[in-house]
Design a protein around this motif. Structure first.
Motif, PDB file in Angstrom:
ATOM      1  N   THR A 135       0.759  -1.133   0.004  1.00 33.73           N
ATOM      2  CA  THR A 135      -0.039   0.008   0.002  1.00 33.73           C
ATOM      3  C   THR A 135       1.043   1.365  -0.130  1.00 33.73           C
ATOM      4  O   THR A 135       0.675   2.212  -0.818  1.00 33.73           O
ATOM      5  CB  THR A 135      -1.114   0.025   1.231  1.00 33.73           C
ATOM      6  N   ASP A 136       1.975   1.194   0.813  1.00 34.88           N
ATOM      7  CA  ASP A 136       2.678   2.338   0.929  1.00 34.88           C
ATOM      8  C   ASP A 136       3.348   2.675  -0.495  1.00 34.88           C
ATOM      9  O   ASP A 136       3.584   3.800  -0.937  1.00 34.88           O
ATOM     10  CB  ASP A 136       3.921   2.173   1.944  1.00 34.88           C
ATOM     11  N   ILE A 137       3.926   1.528  -1.277  1.00 35.95           N
ATOM     12  CA  ILE A 137       4.430   1.677  -2.583  1.00 35.95           C
ATOM     13  C   ILE A 137       3.620   2.258  -3.427  1.00 35.95           C
ATOM     14  O   ILE A 137       4.024   3.069  -4.205  1.00 35.95           O
ATOM     15  CB  ILE A 137       4.986   0.164  -3.032  1.00 35.95           C
ATOM     16  N   MET A 183       1.159   4.193  -2.904  1.00 39.14           N
ATOM     17  CA  MET A 183       0.844   5.499  -2.463  1.00 39.14           C
ATOM     18  C   MET A 183       1.915   6.364  -2.836  1.00 39.14           C
ATOM     19  O   MET A 183       1.832   7.647  -3.164  1.00 39.14           O
ATOM     20  CB  MET A 183       0.508   5.728  -0.884  1.00 39.14           C
ATOM     21  N   ARG A 184       3.182   5.738  -2.964  1.00 41.76           N
ATOM     22  CA  ARG A 184       4.347   6.519  -3.207  1.00 41.76           C
ATOM     23  C   ARG A 184       4.190   7.276  -4.795  1.00 41.76           C
ATOM     24  O   ARG A 184       4.586   8.216  -5.115  1.00 41.76           O
ATOM     25  CB  ARG A 184       5.792   5.782  -3.168  1.00 41.76           C
ATOM     26  N   GLU A 185       3.427   6.367  -5.493  1.00 41.81           N
ATOM     27  CA  GLU A 185       2.849   6.734  -7.168  1.00 41.81           C
ATOM     28  C   GLU A 185       2.090   8.015  -6.977  1.00 41.81           C
ATOM     29  O   GLU A 185       2.145   8.743  -8.029  1.00 41.81           O
ATOM     30  CB  GLU A 185       2.323   5.503  -7.630  1.00 41.81           C
ATOM     31  N   SER A 227       2.379  10.396  -4.769  1.00 40.54           N
ATOM     32  CA  SER A 227       3.248  11.425  -3.990  1.00 40.54           C
ATOM     33  C   SER A 227       2.705  11.567  -2.513  1.00 40.54           C
ATOM     34  O   SER A 227       2.897  12.669  -2.045  1.00 40.54           O
ATOM     35  CB  SER A 227       3.315  12.914  -4.880  1.00 40.54           C
ATOM     36  N   THR A 228       2.528  10.541  -1.842  1.00 40.96           N
ATOM     37  CA  THR A 228       2.305  10.342  -0.472  1.00 40.96           C
ATOM     38  C   THR A 228       2.831   9.179  -0.038  1.00 40.96           C
ATOM     39  O   THR A 228       3.160   8.301  -0.661  1.00 40.96           O
ATOM     40  CB  THR A 228       0.796  10.730  -0.321  1.00 40.96           C
ATOM     41  N   SER A 229       2.839   8.820   1.433  1.00 38.40           N
ATOM     42  CA  SER A 229       3.435   7.622   1.661  1.00 38.40           C
ATOM     43  C   SER A 229       2.937   7.685   3.385  1.00 38.40           C
ATOM     44  O   SER A 229       2.742   8.547   4.088  1.00 38.40           O
ATOM     45  CB  SER A 229       5.042   7.625   1.738  1.00 38.40           C
ATOM     46  N   GLY A 278       5.121   6.255   5.353  1.00 39.36           N
ATOM     47  CA  GLY A 278       6.374   6.307   6.109  1.00 39.36           C
ATOM     48  C   GLY A 278       6.644   5.171   7.017  1.00 39.36           C
ATOM     49  O   GLY A 278       5.754   4.822   7.635  1.00 39.36           O
ATOM     50  N   THR A 314       7.731   2.155   6.681  1.00 39.16           N
ATOM     51  CA  THR A 314       7.401   0.804   6.309  1.00 39.16           C
ATOM     52  C   THR A 314       8.651   0.062   6.294  1.00 39.16           C
ATOM     53  O   THR A 314       8.688  -1.217   6.641  1.00 39.16           O
ATOM     54  CB  THR A 314       6.911   0.685   4.885  1.00 39.16           C
TER      55      THR A 314
END
Length: 178
Positions: A29-31, A33-35, A37-39, A41, A43
């Motif tokens: 999910t974090d990966i 979300m990085r797409e 421009s959010t995260s 953090g 992980t």
């Protein structure tokens, strides 16, 4: 007794496996979300904690399922007594190492408790939250290893070499375990 411990360890393995699955979902999910421009953090930190916990708790499961690696060069060349002797020797050595690790893990946890230590990361995780279950996993492994060693030693002393080999040996069929 060992059968009961196997059942308990299978339950623990399921819980740990589910925890790893949740961790993988969190990282995925974090990966994603990085797409955008959010995260979340942190992980990497959470994944590291998950691996430490999975390792400490998973070792006892692996032991009772005969999954630990052994070098079989000399062991395989002997008869049932020689194989049983090598198996018991390897269990004594492993138990000694695991007991030492469990003993040495306590000061790490104690220091975190006394100091109220937190991770030096953005999450500032209280280390006792991670180190307590990590320590408990090593204690559990030490207990399982010791009980397994004592049971195997008892079988060896009663000259039940084939049963000893089936209990703690390598390359044993699952049907033999039951």
């Amino acid at each position: 007794m060992i059968h009961s411990l196997r059942v308990i360890n299978r339950g623990i393995a399921l819980v740990v496996g589910f925890g790893l699955l949740l961790c993988a979902g969190f990282v995925l999910t974090d990966i994603i979300m990085r797409e955008i421009s959010t995260s979340f953090g942190g992980t990497e930190e959470v994944a590291g904690y998950a691996m430490a916990l999975a390792t400490s708790w998973g070792m006892s499961y692996t032991l009772l399922e005969l999954g630990h690696v052994r070098i079989d060069l000399l062991r395989s060349r002997g008869g049932s007594f020689t194989r049983a002797l090598f198996d018991v020797f390897s269990m004594i050595v492993m138990s000694s190492v695991i007991i030492t690790i469990a003993i040495k893990a306590w000061p790490v946890l104690e220091r975190s408790i006394v100091n109220g230590s937190r991770a030096n990361t953005p999450l500032e995780t209280p280390l006792v939250w991670v180190q307590l279950p990590w320590f408990a996993g090593w204690i559990w492994f030490a207990l399982i290893s010791t009980l397994t060693t004592l049971t195997a030693l008892s079988l060896l002393l009663r000259q039940r070499h084939i049963k000893t080999e089936n209990f703690i040996g390598v390359f044993v069929d699952k049907e033999t375990l039951e």
